[in-house]
Design an enzyme around this catalytic site. Structure first.
Site, mmCIF file in Angstrom:
data_model
loop_
_atom_site.group_PDB
_atom_site.id
_atom_site.type_symbol
_atom_site.label_atom_id
_atom_site.label_comp_id
_atom_site.label_asym_id
_atom_site.label_seq_id
_atom_site.Cartn_x
_atom_site.Cartn_y
_atom_site.Cartn_z
ATOM 1 C CG PHE A 80 51.612 32.514 45.776
ATOM 2 C CD1 PHE A 80 52.679 32.553 46.668
ATOM 3 C CD2 PHE A 80 50.366 32.895 46.222
ATOM 4 C CE1 PHE A 80 52.500 32.971 47.972
ATOM 5 C CE2 PHE A 80 50.177 33.314 47.530
ATOM 6 C CZ PHE A 80 51.248 33.359 48.409
ATOM 7 C CE LYS A 84 45.763 37.615 39.067
ATOM 8 N NZ LYS A 84 45.044 38.494 39.955
ATOM 9 C CB SER A 124 40.624 30.576 42.922
ATOM 10 O OG SER A 124 39.639 31.459 42.442
ATOM 11 C CE1 TYR A 149 40.999 31.313 39.083
ATOM 12 C CE2 TYR A 149 43.289 30.934 38.458
ATOM 13 C CZ TYR A 149 42.339 31.310 39.401
ATOM 14 O OH TYR A 149 42.735 31.685 40.650
ATOM 15 C CE LYS A 153 44.855 28.551 41.087
ATOM 16 N NZ LYS A 153 46.210 28.453 41.673
ATOM 17 C CE1 TYR A 177 45.659 33.345 46.310
ATOM 18 C CE2 TYR A 177 45.054 32.602 48.507
ATOM 19 C CZ TYR A 177 45.999 32.755 47.513
ATOM 20 O OH TYR A 177 47.276 32.342 47.707
ATOM 21 C CG PHE A 178 36.231 35.038 48.147
ATOM 22 C CD1 PHE A 178 36.770 34.060 48.969
ATOM 23 C CD2 PHE A 178 34.946 34.839 47.662
ATOM 24 C CE1 PHE A 178 36.041 32.919 49.331
ATOM 25 C CE2 PHE A 178 34.204 33.706 48.037
ATOM 26 C CZ PHE A 178 34.757 32.751 48.865
ATOM 27 N NE ARG A 293 35.567 38.260 32.757
ATOM 28 C CZ ARG A 293 36.419 38.698 33.695
ATOM 29 N NH1 ARG A 293 37.553 39.307 33.357
ATOM 30 N NH2 ARG A 293 36.116 38.550 34.978
HETATM 31 C C1 WQD Z 1 35.559 41.050 38.819
HETATM 32 C C2 WQD Z 1 34.258 41.626 38.318
HETATM 33 C C3 WQD Z 1 33.767 41.087 36.029
HETATM 34 C C4 WQD Z 1 37.170 43.342 34.363
HETATM 35 C C5 WQD Z 1 39.276 36.354 38.938
HETATM 36 C C6 WQD Z 1 39.653 34.896 39.071
HETATM 37 C C7 WQD Z 1 40.721 34.736 40.060
HETATM 38 C C8 WQD Z 1 40.621 35.589 41.285
HETATM 39 C C9 WQD Z 1 40.227 37.025 40.977
HETATM 40 C C10 WQD Z 1 42.565 34.649 42.451
HETATM 41 C C11 WQD Z 1 33.447 40.663 37.459
HETATM 42 C C12 WQD Z 1 33.998 42.585 36.199
HETATM 43 C C13 WQD Z 1 36.261 42.746 35.231
HETATM 44 C C14 WQD Z 1 36.743 44.374 33.488
HETATM 45 C C15 WQD Z 1 34.525 44.186 34.404
HETATM 46 N N1 WQD Z 1 41.902 35.657 41.924
HETATM 47 N N2 WQD Z 1 34.969 43.165 35.246
HETATM 48 N N3 WQD Z 1 35.424 44.763 33.550
HETATM 49 O O1 WQD Z 1 36.704 37.178 37.430
HETATM 50 O O2 WQD Z 1 35.851 37.701 39.790
HETATM 51 O O3 WQD Z 1 38.028 36.562 39.538
HETATM 52 O O4 WQD Z 1 40.209 37.184 39.582
HETATM 53 O O5 WQD Z 1 42.301 33.537 42.522
HETATM 54 O O6 WQD Z 1 41.908 35.034 39.400
HETATM 55 O O7 WQD Z 1 38.563 34.138 39.483
HETATM 56 O O8 WQD Z 1 37.830 38.941 38.871
HETATM 57 O O9 WQD Z 1 38.534 41.244 38.475
HETATM 58 O O10 WQD Z 1 38.275 39.697 36.477
HETATM 59 O O11 WQD Z 1 36.247 40.498 37.686
HETATM 60 O O12 WQD Z 1 33.336 44.557 34.424
HETATM 61 O O13 WQD Z 1 37.521 44.961 32.683
HETATM 62 O O14 WQD Z 1 34.564 42.745 37.484
HETATM 63 O O15 WQD Z 1 32.689 40.825 35.149
HETATM 64 O O16 WQD Z 1 32.079 40.892 37.718
HETATM 65 P P1 WQD Z 1 36.983 37.571 38.844
HETATM 66 P P2 WQD Z 1 37.791 40.124 37.821
#
Ligand code: WQD
Length: 336
Positions: A80, A84, A124, A149, A153, A177-178, A293
């Site tokens: 792990f 990330k 991921s 990131y 992967k 993972y999602f 972002r």
């Molecule tokens: C989710 C959604 C943002 C924060 C990442 C990586 C990976 C994975 C999960 C393991 C997006 C929105 C986020 C905020 C927001 N895990 N957002 N305000 O980027 O899909 O995936 O984490 O592998 O690490 O790929 O996850 O939670 O950052 O974002 O609006 O303060 O929430 O734009 O649409 P993400 P996230």
């Protein structure tokens, strides 16, 4: 069976260690505590009433890995240990490639030397880049990743494929993972990132608990149901169980390289998550819409068929459980 869990005190790692111990595996943890806390070790021991060997350090330290493989009779590894945060990786690519790729090369070298060839790798859904279609299948194209990131992967997945092609005695499961969220229902372990959270759920939790004033929603002009990003959120306990099912497949069948999506198959938008969180926890989460972002994509959710057919994996917990457990963890630990 004794399993080395790298990053085992982290968010997903600690929940997987809990499941491993509950299912009778012996667990050895290696963690550098860069995004985790040593008190999780004691919580795991209390939760499972089992002994756990712990080594503090980073996989880049070959000597330390040698020491662990000499001291412990390791049968398999679940890896792990990685950074990330999508946003951070865009601004710190070398840090991400060093910690997420170079460390795995050291791990594989030592595993080869000690003839430990069963590996479950934490990958991921970001390896799919900006998917052409959703839901996403494992056979869909990977690449065109939008951040270092995800690219890190992708690099490790390629390294594992090349390794397997060179030596088919390896047993490798790559788990894509999602979006893991939620916490163990006991409230003893959960997601507690240091500093300002990069991910959505821990940020929502800090706003709901009053630690942060307002959630910034990164864009509402995506081509999705309400303009905000859609993701496949999966309860971290379901995700942990998926690792045990993958390990069990390597134990039983072995001799293969297998790739699985671990998701629910359902996509929720940012605003879906906010409203569900408010409903189940009876709290208000103030938010403001801001710029997108860098590195983000509009929509990403899994076709979960293959993991179900080949591992028997199926997410049992829903978005309300995820929201409830995530907040319960923070409230329970705020009391202290
Ligand atoms: C989710 C959604 C943002 C924060 C990442 C990586 C990976 C994975 C999960 C393991 C997006 C929105 C986020 C905020 C927001 N895990 N957002 N305000 O980027 O899909 O995936 O984490 O592998 O690490 O790929 O996850 O939670 O950052 O974002 O609006 O303060 O929430 O734009 O649409 P993400 P996230």
């Amino acid at each position: 069976m004794k399993v080395l869990v790298t990053g085992g005190l982290g968010y997903i790692g600690s929940h997987t260690c809990c499941e491993l111990l509950d299912q009778g595996y012996e667990v050895v943890i290696l963690d550098d505590l860069s995004n985790s806390s040593i008190d999780v070790l004691d919580k795991l021991r209390k939760l499972t009433h089992k002994e756990i060997s712990f080594y503090q350090g980073n996989m880049i330290d070959e000597e330390l890995l040698e020491h662990i493989f000499q001291e412990e009779k390791i049968d398999a590894v679940i890896d792990f240990a990685a950074y990330k945060a999508v946003g951070e990786s865009v601004s710190k690519p070398i840090l991400y490639y060093t910690n997420n790729v170079s460390t795995v090369l050291v791990l594989l070298k030592v595993m080869t030397k000690y003839e430990v060839k069963k590996l479950v790798f934490s990958s991921s859904a970001t390896v799919y880049g900006d998917p052409k279609t959703v839901p996403i299948k494992e056979s869909d194209p990977v690449g065109n990743t939008t951040n270092p990131y995800g690219t890190s992967k992708l690099f490790v997945e390629q390294i594992l494929k090349d390794l397997y092609r060179s030596d088919s005695s390896w047993d490798i499961a790559i788990l894509r993972y999602f979006n893991p969220i939620g916490a163990h229902p006991s409230g003893m372990i959960g997601e507690n990132p240091k500093g300002i959270p990069a991910n959505l759920m821990p940020y929502i939790v800090k706003v709901a608990s009053g630690e942060l004033p307002c959630l910034s929603v990164f864009g509402n002009d995506y081509d999705t149901k309400d303009g905000t990003g859609v993701r496949d959120y999966i309860h971290v306990v379901d995700l942990a169980k998926g690792h045990i099912q993958a390990l069990s497949k390597l134990e039983k069948e072995g001799q293969g390289l297998y790739i699985y999506n671990l998701g629910t198959g359902v996509g929720y938008s940012v605003l879906d998550l906010v409203s569900t969180f408010e409903k189940v926890n009876h709290v208000h989460v103030p938010y403001q819409i801001v710029e997108r972002r860098p590195g983000d994509i509009a929509e990403c959710f899994a076709d979960a068929t293959k993991a179900k057919e080949e591992l028997g994996f199926e997410a049992a917990l829903g978005i309300e459980d995820m929201c409830r457990d995530a907040y319960h963890f923070v409230l329970k630990n705020q009391e202290k």
